[in-house]
Design a protein around this motif. Structure first.
Motif, PDB file in Angstrom:
ATOM      1  N   PHE A  15      21.520  33.100  29.102  1.00 23.80           N
ATOM      2  CA  PHE A  15      22.726  33.866  28.839  1.00 23.80           C
ATOM      3  C   PHE A  15      23.198  33.788  27.401  1.00 23.80           C
ATOM      4  N   CYS A  25      30.984  40.916  30.309  1.00 22.48           N
ATOM      5  CA  CYS A  25      31.769  39.895  31.001  1.00 22.48           C
ATOM      6  C   CYS A  25      33.204  39.892  30.506  1.00 22.48           C
ATOM      7  N   HIS A  66      23.121  17.147  35.041  1.00 23.35           N
ATOM      8  CA  HIS A  66      22.476  18.241  35.776  1.00 23.35           C
ATOM      9  C   HIS A  66      21.092  17.766  36.195  1.00 23.35           C
ATOM     10  N   GLU A  77      18.150  24.777  34.663  1.00 18.68           N
ATOM     11  CA  GLU A  77      18.605  24.868  36.057  1.00 18.68           C
ATOM     12  C   GLU A  77      18.684  26.310  36.562  1.00 18.68           C
ATOM     13  N   TRP A  78      18.373  27.284  35.664  1.00 19.91           N
ATOM     14  CA  TRP A  78      18.405  28.690  36.086  1.00 19.91           C
ATOM     15  C   TRP A  78      17.006  29.231  36.350  1.00 19.91           C
ATOM     16  N   HIS A 125      23.315  22.700  42.788  1.00 20.18           N
ATOM     17  CA  HIS A 125      23.514  23.745  41.777  1.00 20.18           C
ATOM     18  C   HIS A 125      23.343  25.113  42.440  1.00 20.18           C
ATOM     19  N   HIS A 126      23.089  26.164  41.624  1.00 22.86           N
ATOM     20  CA  HIS A 126      23.055  27.517  42.191  1.00 22.86           C
ATOM     21  C   HIS A 126      21.873  27.716  43.150  1.00 22.86           C
ATOM     22  N   TYR A 169      29.881  17.875  40.995  1.00 22.37           N
ATOM     23  CA  TYR A 169      29.743  19.304  40.699  1.00 22.37           C
ATOM     24  C   TYR A 169      29.261  19.967  41.987  1.00 22.37           C
ATOM     25  N   TRP A 185      26.777  38.961  41.048  1.00 19.44           N
ATOM     26  CA  TRP A 185      26.046  39.359  39.844  1.00 19.44           C
ATOM     27  C   TRP A 185      24.578  38.892  39.886  1.00 19.44           C
ATOM     28  N   ASP A 226      31.671  25.442  40.434  1.00 23.04           N
ATOM     29  CA  ASP A 226      31.087  26.399  39.492  1.00 23.04           C
ATOM     30  C   ASP A 226      30.536  27.571  40.296  1.00 23.04           C
ATOM     31  N   TRP A 229      32.502  32.771  39.436  1.00 23.24           N
ATOM     32  CA  TRP A 229      32.435  33.952  38.558  1.00 23.24           C
ATOM     33  C   TRP A 229      31.367  34.946  39.031  1.00 23.24           C
ATOM     34  N   GLU A 272      33.944  25.928  29.634  1.00 25.19           N
ATOM     35  CA  GLU A 272      32.501  25.697  29.464  1.00 25.19           C
ATOM     36  C   GLU A 272      32.078  25.965  28.026  1.00 25.19           C
ATOM     37  N   PHE A 283      32.930  34.121  27.595  1.00 22.96           N
ATOM     38  CA  PHE A 283      33.278  34.349  29.010  1.00 22.96           C
ATOM     39  C   PHE A 283      34.437  33.488  29.482  1.00 22.96           C
ATOM     40  N   TRP A 304      21.422  22.613  30.116  1.00 24.44           N
ATOM     41  CA  TRP A 304      22.089  21.741  31.092  1.00 24.44           C
ATOM     42  C   TRP A 304      21.023  20.952  31.865  1.00 24.44           C
TER      43      TRP A 304
HETATM   44  O1  H79 Z   1      25.902  24.415  35.336  1.00 29.42           O
HETATM   45  C1  H79 Z   1      25.829  24.969  34.062  1.00 29.42           C
HETATM   46  C2  H79 Z   1      25.273  26.353  34.097  1.00 29.42           C
HETATM   47  O2  H79 Z   1      24.111  26.471  34.867  1.00 29.42           O
HETATM   48  C3  H79 Z   1      26.415  27.137  34.679  1.00 29.42           C
HETATM   49  N1  H79 Z   1      27.602  26.406  34.306  1.00 29.42           N
HETATM   50  C4  H79 Z   1      27.206  25.265  33.529  1.00 29.42           C
HETATM   51  C5  H79 Z   1      28.164  24.134  33.630  1.00 29.42           C
HETATM   52  C6  H79 Z   1      26.398  28.487  34.149  1.00 29.42           C
HETATM   53  N2  H79 Z   1      25.902  29.485  34.769  1.00 29.42           N
HETATM   54  N3  H79 Z   1      26.034  30.552  34.061  1.00 29.42           N
HETATM   55  N4  H79 Z   1      26.593  30.243  32.988  1.00 29.42           N
HETATM   56  C7  H79 Z   1      26.850  28.955  32.995  1.00 29.42           C
HETATM   57  C8  H79 Z   1      26.877  31.223  31.993  1.00 29.42           C
HETATM   58  C9  H79 Z   1      27.832  32.172  32.601  1.00 29.42           C
HETATM   59  C10 H79 Z   1      27.690  33.444  32.373  1.00 29.42           C
HETATM   60  C11 H79 Z   1      28.639  34.361  32.804  1.00 29.42           C
HETATM   61 FE1  H79 Z   1      28.971  36.132  33.699  1.00 29.42          FE
HETATM   62  C12 H79 Z   1      29.128  35.268  31.940  1.00 29.42           C
HETATM   63  C13 H79 Z   1      29.456  34.219  33.890  1.00 29.42           C
HETATM   64  C14 H79 Z   1      30.553  34.995  33.638  1.00 29.42           C
HETATM   65  C15 H79 Z   1      30.327  35.628  32.422  1.00 29.42           C
HETATM   66  C16 H79 Z   1      27.393  37.112  34.648  1.00 29.42           C
HETATM   67  C17 H79 Z   1      28.123  37.992  34.044  1.00 29.42           C
HETATM   68  C18 H79 Z   1      28.130  36.521  35.574  1.00 29.42           C
HETATM   69  C19 H79 Z   1      29.329  37.058  35.550  1.00 29.42           C
HETATM   70  C20 H79 Z   1      29.349  37.956  34.607  1.00 29.42           C
END
Ligand code: H79
Length: 456
Positions: A15, A25, A66, A77-78, A125-126, A169, A185, A226, A229, A272, A283, A304
């Protein structure tokens, strides 16, 4: 909307580099901003919760961890989403998670030696994978990995032994469970059925797992949410979940990284990769709560979860600066490490954290137990305060004299924190002028202690 996001986000670059996404965003955030959501009107924190908030603020520095089955691939982690893996493909990963070098004591020792006062670790996590012994599904470290044990239990026991608070977390977003539906999303490529039971996901699965985390690990510091969003306009049954947490452990703090103004029931506002209100990440919200403790999370390199190709390590001086700037902005710093799949924390992290710990062993008075100082922060540095002291943190200033904005009351002394030596200063209606001690080689922060007689 989700389809659009899917196209916009379909890069494995992560991202950070996706400026158009951030713009999107930002727009989304503007549209979704909830002007009335700032209050805590429906929620009266218990006395033990208020005490925990103060202790949280006093702590100022925490360790973020993480760690999950994604760590095996060393690609952050993604990786589930970045590589567009399906659930069936991702299901292979736990088979390789066998952290023979994991020793909770080593991690807690490191946190302590680094001057960190609490630990926040990914319970899931996700990818939805429970790194704890959950009875709510078999998608857990105990049931799916050759390790078969519960590392969070070991960590919780060690944290209790060493008197350091442990936060969990918890990702509300889930790329694995079919009941996370309708999707938001993200999570579109995992090959799940286009059907699922959202209420069951929240009320049975998520609240069930949270009950486990709040019942089986002794007193915990709180839950760090977390992923909300991902579906900012969904009904997350927050008041139910938050009431459950506060009922099970009234002192546990609820922290949500939803990037919005705090909602009723939340106890800390977290930002963050950002200082409160700065929104350099693109964001975060610019709103800063004046009631809640503040926290800023950040990374030692740029990842992370363990990322084998990320060598963008911040220097120890840079890490000290981030901690000091957080404290000057009345905020904690939650600094992340992504342990390797074998359970070790890589030496590049260890050496840098220990250097911050060294700095804190000398200058900790100017950080722990402080609040943001009375003088506005600037490029030159920040101030913190505690009782009758103002700590002037000079981070970037080459000239021998530093002029500070006016301070109400009287400054009766100025001393270098490093060696106590008195420093020349003058105070008048225009402000305070300090003669700074000579900067030593590689000194991250020259700290000047002002003794302050506040006006009555
Ligand atoms: O755990 C770590 C990351 O994996 C997680 N948070 C931290 C602590 C994280 N995931 N995504 N992000 C951080 C970046 C977020 C991007 C976003 Fe969007 C932009 C979220 C909101 C704005 C995408 C677009 C999702 C919503 C809109």
């Amino acid at each position: 909307m989700a389809g659009l996001a899917r196209i916009a986000l379909a890069s494995s670059a992560g991202f950070r580099t996706l400026k158009p996404v951030l713009l999107l965003c930002l727009l989304a955030a503007l549209v979704l901003a909830e002007p009335n959501a700032v209050g805590q009107s429906d929620y009266t924190p218990a006395p033990e919760n208020l005490k925990a908030r103060k202790e949280f603020q006093d702590a100022r520095f925490g360790m973020f961890i993480h760690w999950g089955v994604y760590s095996v691939l060393g690609a952050g982690e993604w990786v589930f989403r970045d590589r567009k893996l399906t659930v069936d493909e991702y299901n292979h990963l736990p088979l390789f998670f066998d952290p023979e070098k994991f020793d909770a004591k080593v991690w807690v020792d490191l946190a302590k030696a680094s001057g960190m006062k609490y630990i926040t670790i990914t319970s899931r996590h996700h990818d939805g994978f429970a790194m704890f012994d959950s009875k709510l599904s078999d998608w857990t470290v105990v049931k799916r990995t050759p390790y078969k044990r519960d590392p969070l239990k070991m960590l919780a026991d060690e944290c209790h032994r060493q008197g350091i608070k442990l936060f969990f977390y918890y990702s509300q977003l889930d790329w694995h469970n079919p009941d996370y539906y309708p999707r938001g999303w993200t999570g579109w490529d995992s090959g799940r059925p286009n059907a699922g039971n959202w209420d069951r996901y929240l009320d049975e699965y998520m609240d069930g797992q949270l009950s486990e985390l709040l019942s089986n690990y002794g007193p915990i510091g709180g839950i760090w949410f977390d992923g909300m969003w991902d579906k900012p306009d969904a009904d997350w049954h927050l008041s139910k979940t938050y009431a459950l947490i506060h009922q099970l452990q009234p002192a546990a703090l609820i922290i949500s990284n939803h990037h919005q103004t705090p909602k009723p029931g939340e106890d800390v506002q977290t930002f963050e990769r950002d200082l409160p209100g700065h929104n350099s990440a693109g964001f975060n919200t610019q709103y800063i709560s004046n009631q809640l403790p503040l926290e800023s999370s950040d990374t030692v390199n740029e990842s992370w979860g363990f990322n084998i190709g990320d060598d963008k390590y911040k220097s120890p001086e840079e890490l000290v600066h981030r901690l000091v700037r957080a404290a000057g902005n009345n905020s904690n710093l939650l600094l992340n490490v992504g342990p390797m799949p074998n359970g070790e924390i890589q030496p590049e992290f260890v050496s840098r954290l220990l250097a911050v710990g060294q700095w804190l062993s000398k200058y900790g008075d100017s950080i722990y137990g402080t609040r943001g100082g009375p003088i506005p922060a600037g490029d030159w540095g920040v101030t913190t305060r505690k009782e009758n002291k103002i700590y002037v943190h000079v981070l970037d200033w080459a000239a021998p004299l530093l002029a500070l904005a006016p301070i109400p009351g009287t400054i009766t002394a100025a001393n270098s924190l490093a060696d106590g030596s008195p420093l020349e200063f003058t105070q008048n209606a225009n402000g305070v002028i300090l003669r700074l001690p000579q900067a030593q080689n590689h000194e991250a922060d020259r700290v000047v202690v002002l003794t302050w007689q506040k006006p009555n």
